[in-house]
Design a protein around this motif. Structure first.
Motif, PDB file in Angstrom:
ATOM      1  N   ASN A 103       0.825  -1.210   0.000  1.00 46.69           N
ATOM      2  CA  ASN A 103       0.000   0.000   0.000  1.00 46.69           C
ATOM      3  C   ASN A 103       0.858   1.259   0.000  1.00 46.69           C
ATOM      4  OD1 ASN A 103      -2.429  -1.394   0.026  1.00 46.69           O
ATOM      5  ND2 ASN A 103      -2.430  -1.568   2.255  1.00 46.69           N
ATOM      6  N   ILE A 104       1.952   1.222   0.781  1.00 41.16           N
ATOM      7  CA  ILE A 104       2.852   2.372   0.820  1.00 41.16           C
ATOM      8  C   ILE A 104       3.535   2.548  -0.527  1.00 41.16           C
ATOM      9  CG2 ILE A 104       4.953   3.292   1.878  1.00 41.16           C
ATOM     10  CD1 ILE A 104       4.146   1.929   4.463  1.00 41.16           C
ATOM     11  N   GLU A 105       3.983   1.444  -1.112  1.00 38.64           N
ATOM     12  CA  GLU A 105       4.677   1.515  -2.398  1.00 38.64           C
ATOM     13  C   GLU A 105       3.757   2.054  -3.492  1.00 38.64           C
ATOM     14  OE1 GLU A 105       7.476   1.257  -5.399  1.00 38.64           O
ATOM     15  OE2 GLU A 105       7.594   1.430  -3.225  1.00 38.64           O
ATOM     16  N   ILE A 117      10.835  11.086  -1.449  1.00 39.08           N
ATOM     17  CA  ILE A 117      11.495   9.804  -1.210  1.00 39.08           C
ATOM     18  C   ILE A 117      12.945  10.025  -0.788  1.00 39.08           C
ATOM     19  CG2 ILE A 117      12.274   7.668  -2.312  1.00 39.08           C
ATOM     20  CD1 ILE A 117       9.759   7.723  -4.008  1.00 39.08           C
ATOM     21  N   GLU A 118      13.634  10.953  -1.467  1.00 39.14           N
ATOM     22  CA  GLU A 118      15.026  11.245  -1.123  1.00 39.14           C
ATOM     23  C   GLU A 118      15.134  11.771   0.305  1.00 39.14           C
ATOM     24  OE1 GLU A 118      17.803  10.690  -2.842  1.00 39.14           O
ATOM     25  OE2 GLU A 118      16.589   9.720  -4.381  1.00 39.14           O
ATOM     26  N   LEU A 119      14.252  12.681   0.671  1.00 42.56           N
ATOM     27  CA  LEU A 119      14.275  13.248   2.022  1.00 42.56           C
ATOM     28  C   LEU A 119      13.983  12.179   3.075  1.00 42.56           C
ATOM     29  CD1 LEU A 119      12.440  16.663   1.440  1.00 42.56           C
ATOM     30  CD2 LEU A 119      14.867  16.314   1.952  1.00 42.56           C
ATOM     31  N   THR A 120      13.098  11.257   2.734  1.00 40.47           N
ATOM     32  CA  THR A 120      12.773  10.184   3.673  1.00 40.47           C
ATOM     33  C   THR A 120      13.979   9.289   3.914  1.00 40.47           C
ATOM     34  OG1 THR A 120      10.461  10.190   2.954  1.00 40.47           O
ATOM     35  CG2 THR A 120      11.224   8.249   4.142  1.00 40.47           C
ATOM     36  N   LEU A 171      11.884   1.174  13.035  1.00 44.40           N
ATOM     37  CA  LEU A 171      11.994   2.622  12.838  1.00 44.40           C
ATOM     38  C   LEU A 171      11.772   3.002  11.376  1.00 44.40           C
ATOM     39  CD1 LEU A 171      15.091   3.440  15.084  1.00 44.40           C
ATOM     40  CD2 LEU A 171      12.755   4.253  15.438  1.00 44.40           C
ATOM     41  N   ILE A 172      12.350   2.222  10.483  1.00 39.68           N
ATOM     42  CA  ILE A 172      12.210   2.510   9.052  1.00 39.68           C
ATOM     43  C   ILE A 172      10.768   2.333   8.603  1.00 39.68           C
ATOM     44  CG2 ILE A 172      12.827   1.689   6.742  1.00 39.68           C
ATOM     45  CD1 ILE A 172      15.615   1.064   7.912  1.00 39.68           C
ATOM     46  N   THR A 173      10.152   1.244   9.047  1.00 40.00           N
ATOM     47  CA  THR A 173       8.748   1.012   8.691  1.00 40.00           C
ATOM     48  C   THR A 173       7.867   2.133   9.235  1.00 40.00           C
ATOM     49  OG1 THR A 173       9.119  -1.378   8.746  1.00 40.00           O
ATOM     50  CG2 THR A 173       6.839  -0.623   8.829  1.00 40.00           C
ATOM     51  N   ASP A 177       5.502   4.714   7.181  1.00 40.58           N
ATOM     52  CA  ASP A 177       4.086   4.845   7.555  1.00 40.58           C
ATOM     53  C   ASP A 177       3.730   6.309   7.795  1.00 40.58           C
ATOM     54  OD1 ASP A 177       3.554   2.160   7.378  1.00 40.58           O
ATOM     55  OD2 ASP A 177       3.854   1.753   9.510  1.00 40.58           O
ATOM     56  N   GLU A 178       4.641   7.012   8.454  1.00 41.04           N
ATOM     57  CA  GLU A 178       4.419   8.438   8.729  1.00 41.04           C
ATOM     58  C   GLU A 178       4.252   9.219   7.431  1.00 41.04           C
ATOM     59  OE1 GLU A 178       7.125  12.170  10.289  1.00 41.04           O
ATOM     60  OE2 GLU A 178       7.488  10.189  11.172  1.00 41.04           O
ATOM     61  N   LYS A 179       5.100   8.930   6.450  1.00 45.25           N
ATOM     62  CA  LYS A 179       5.000   9.612   5.161  1.00 45.25           C
ATOM     63  C   LYS A 179       3.703   9.241   4.445  1.00 45.25           C
ATOM     64  CE  LYS A 179       8.874  11.778   5.427  1.00 45.25           C
ATOM     65  NZ  LYS A 179       8.894  13.261   5.532  1.00 45.25           N
TER      66      LYS A 179
END
Length: 207
Positions: A103-105, A117-120, A171-173, A177-179
């Motif tokens: 879903n995120i992708e 995406i780069e900032l993330t 943390l990465i997930t 999710d936050e984004k």
């Protein structure tokens, strides 16, 4: 001159034998440590499978697949890997590879915001680097690894390294999710057209 020339092959052969003995000794030390680390993991409830005989990646001497009995806080069930590689005489690799939630992708693809995406990824690196966890970018896959030196390695530090790797996954997930939840979805063309139709209909009804 002839005597010296005749002795050179003997010296080379002796050196080859010495190198083989050293490699054999190092391999034995690695295997002993590998077995010890597996024991530590199993004692703490990890499911461990020795994949050394089936691994096909060149350069990996010993590999174990590790899965915690309790799922990670993020809900992931991706296994971790413990590896002894032939180019590391005094270290091991802890690593994992997992894919972003579909879903995120899909959401990121529809947004077409490369800058976001780069900032993330910059933010993600800032989160995991203090944990001495490194990230290889292969979007949408997340590849994480941690190098651990075996010299004077004790059980507590080793298990803490495992926890660091699992926490970095969470943390990465969480960051993705936050984004996902912070960026409003784009309106489709159909929705925009429907809004226009509704306004036109309202004008007609209101005269």
């Amino acid at each position: 001159m002839s005597t010296s020339t005749q002795n050179e092959p003997s010296k080379d052969y002796a050196q080859i034998l010495e190198n083989k003995d050293e490699q054999k000794k190092l391999g034995s030390i690695k295997h002993s440590k590998f077995t010890e680390l597996i024991g530590w993991l199993q004692n703490w409830g990890y499911n461990v499978v020795d994949k050394s005989k089936s691994v096909k990646t060149p350069g990996i001497e010993f590999q174990a697949e590790i899965t915690p009995q309790v799922p990670y806080s993020s809900g992931l069930s991706t296994p971790l890997y413990l590896e002894f590689q032939d180019d590391l005489s005094d270290g091991i690799i802890l690593r994992t590879t997992y894919e972003l939630d579909k879903n995120i992708e899909i959401h990121l693809n529809t947004q077409t915001r490369a800058r976001e995406i780069e900032l993330t990824y910059i933010e993600i690196n800032q989160l995991v680097l203090p944990m001495k966890v490194s990230l290889i970018r292969d979007h949408p896959f997340i590849k994480l690894y941690k190098v651990v030196f075996t010299d004077r390695l004790d059980k507590q530090y080793f298990l803490e390294c495992m926890i660091d790797l699992m926490n970095s996954m969470s943390l990465i997930t969480g960051k993705w999710d936050e984004k996902y939840y912070s960026v409003p979805p784009k309106e489709t063309i159909a929705k925009k057209e429907k809004k226009i139709d509704d306004l036109e209909l309202e004008e007609i009804l209101n005269g």
